[in-house]
Design a protein around this motif. Structure first.
Motif, PDB file in Angstrom:
ATOM      1  N   UNK A 250       0.842  -1.193   0.000  1.00 36.36           N
ATOM      2  CA  UNK A 250       0.000   0.000   0.000  1.00 36.36           C
ATOM      3  C   UNK A 250       0.883   1.252   0.000  1.00 36.36           C
ATOM      4  N   UNK A 251       0.467   2.253  -0.784  1.00 34.75           N
ATOM      5  CA  UNK A 251       1.282   3.459  -0.942  1.00 34.75           C
ATOM      6  C   UNK A 251       1.593   4.126   0.401  1.00 34.75           C
ATOM      7  N   UNK A 252       0.690   4.082   1.342  1.00 38.94           N
ATOM      8  CA  UNK A 252       0.881   4.798   2.617  1.00 38.94           C
ATOM      9  C   UNK A 252       2.034   4.225   3.435  1.00 38.94           C
ATOM     10  N   UNK A 253       2.497   3.012   3.100  1.00 33.73           N
ATOM     11  CA  UNK A 253       3.582   2.374   3.850  1.00 33.73           C
ATOM     12  C   UNK A 253       4.924   2.432   3.114  1.00 33.73           C
ATOM     13  N   UNK A 254       4.970   3.013   1.926  1.00 34.74           N
ATOM     14  CA  UNK A 254       6.171   2.883   1.099  1.00 34.74           C
ATOM     15  C   UNK A 254       7.074   4.111   1.087  1.00 34.74           C
ATOM     16  N   UNK A 255       6.687   5.202   1.707  1.00 41.16           N
ATOM     17  CA  UNK A 255       7.505   6.417   1.708  1.00 41.16           C
ATOM     18  C   UNK A 255       8.135   6.594   3.077  1.00 41.16           C
ATOM     19  N   UNK A 256       9.487   6.629   3.097  1.00 42.49           N
ATOM     20  CA  UNK A 256      10.224   6.650   4.359  1.00 42.49           C
ATOM     21  C   UNK A 256      11.069   7.912   4.455  1.00 42.49           C
ATOM     22  N   UNK A 257      11.156   8.465   5.646  1.00 43.45           N
ATOM     23  CA  UNK A 257      11.875   9.716   5.851  1.00 43.45           C
ATOM     24  C   UNK A 257      13.344   9.639   5.512  1.00 43.45           C
ATOM     25  N   UNK A 258      13.918   8.435   5.506  1.00 47.39           N
ATOM     26  CA  UNK A 258      15.341   8.269   5.207  1.00 47.39           C
ATOM     27  C   UNK A 258      15.643   8.179   3.710  1.00 47.39           C
ATOM     28  N   UNK A 259      14.633   8.190   2.864  1.00 44.07           N
ATOM     29  CA  UNK A 259      14.843   8.188   1.419  1.00 44.07           C
ATOM     30  C   UNK A 259      15.098   6.833   0.790  1.00 44.07           C
ATOM     31  N   UNK A 260      15.034   5.745   1.563  1.00 39.96           N
ATOM     32  CA  UNK A 260      15.313   4.416   1.016  1.00 39.96           C
ATOM     33  C   UNK A 260      14.088   3.905   0.260  1.00 39.96           C
ATOM     34  N   UNK A 261      14.342   3.336  -0.934  1.00 39.31           N
ATOM     35  CA  UNK A 261      13.243   2.999  -1.833  1.00 39.31           C
ATOM     36  C   UNK A 261      13.168   1.537  -2.262  1.00 39.31           C
TER      37      UNK A 261
END
Length: 307
Positions: free
Chosen positions: A170-181
């Motif tokens: 889910x998109x809401x879980x895939x964006x992290x403050x550390x920039x890791x993708x």
């Protein structure tokens, strides 16, 4: 949308799992590292011939990425077979104990592994509850193909087929403050380099490993790969990482959308980040174990330039 799942005939590095003794401490460590995590969820499973799922004895949180993910797993009931095995692995060391390779054809993989001299167990059908963004409850479903523990002594090395991609990523879980993708490679340390590399090639149905340098080989996949090194080379790649016993899963490589952002984020949170050329190196907290190498592109990983 990024395609998370491999097509027919392809193999991806799907996810890795940290086995931890204390889920709350691990959750806090991943929060400090800047990772969004899914809610704590018990595992359930059915084996071939069973009708109703039963509790497996383990539970998890996940860090979902644009490509792949990693899992935090703890024991919820050590009296179950799964719980007891997981606890035994945690007792050996806190850290990485599971590698899951993505496949679209678990039944075909099971047959191929048997033909190749492995001992696959009956397919296991896993489920876990998942909340949709609108608050409704649903069930994520997976099929796992596992082999006898002695076949792959590095840990729980298995195949997984996802049946509910939209629920898991889910998109809401895939964006992290550390920039890791994205998850790319897993790093294994062994004192039997050539045999281990050959065994992984058979397990993954790959032709031959790539010998990068003395003491380090890589088995490339359709997405990601398996890096296999001896203890001396591990000391170069990940200096300061304790070696519990051999073989073991030492760490993994991930991609960042912005290396400067990632390095700054970790340092602001009090973590020590080494810069090795275009690669960042981070020994993870003891509560989760293992280590992470971070690059802006695949050619930037430290093992690609090891001397």
């Amino acid at each position: 949308m990024t395609t998370q799942l491999p097509g027919k005939g392809s193999i991806f590095l799907d996810h890795l799992a940290h086995f931890v003794p204390d889920m709350d401490e691990a959750h806090q460590a991943f929060n400090r590292l800047g990772f969004v995590q899914t809610p704590y969820t018990p595992h359930r499973h059915t084996e071939d011939g069973q009708q109703e799922p039963v509790l497996s004895g383990t539970a998890n949180r996940c860090v979902m990425l644009d490509e792949g993910y990693f899992e935090i797993m703890a024991v919820s009931d050590s009296e179950t077979a799964q719980g007891a095995r997981t606890q035994a692995q945690i007792d050996r060391y806190t850290g990485l104990h599971l590698i899951a390779f993505g496949t679209a054809e678990p039944e075909a993989v099971q047959g191929r592994l048997t033909f190749s001299g492995f001992h696959p167990q009956p397919l296991v059908h896993l489920t876990r509850a998942v909340t949709r963004p609108d608050g409704s409850e649903d069930t994520a479903k997976f099929t796992c193909c596992r082999v006898r523990p002695d076949d792959m002594p590095e840990g729980r090395v298995q195949y997984v087929a996802h049946h509910t991609e939209d629920l898991v990523w889910q998109d809401r879980w895939k964006t992290h403050g550390n920039g890791i993708t994205a998850l790319r490679d897993v790093i294994i340390c062994t004192d039997d380099l050539e045999r281990t590399a050959a065994r992984f090639c058979f397990f993954l149905d790959q032709g031959s490993p790539k010998r990068l340098y003395d003491g380090i080989w890589r088995v490339p996949l359709d997405r990601g790969g398996v890096v296999i090194c001896d203890p001396e080379r591990l000391g170069v790649l990940l200096p300061g990482l304790a070696i519990p016993s051999l073989p073991f899963i030492a760490g993994y490589g991930v991609l960042s959308r912005d290396l400067a952002l990632t390095a700054g984020f970790f340092r602001d949170r009090g973590f020590t980040v080494d810069e090795v050329g275009p690669t960042l190196r981070l020994i993870l907290p003891e509560s989760i174990g293992g280590a992470m190498l971070i690059a802006g592109e695949e050619e930037g990983f430290a093992w690609s330039r090891a001397k």
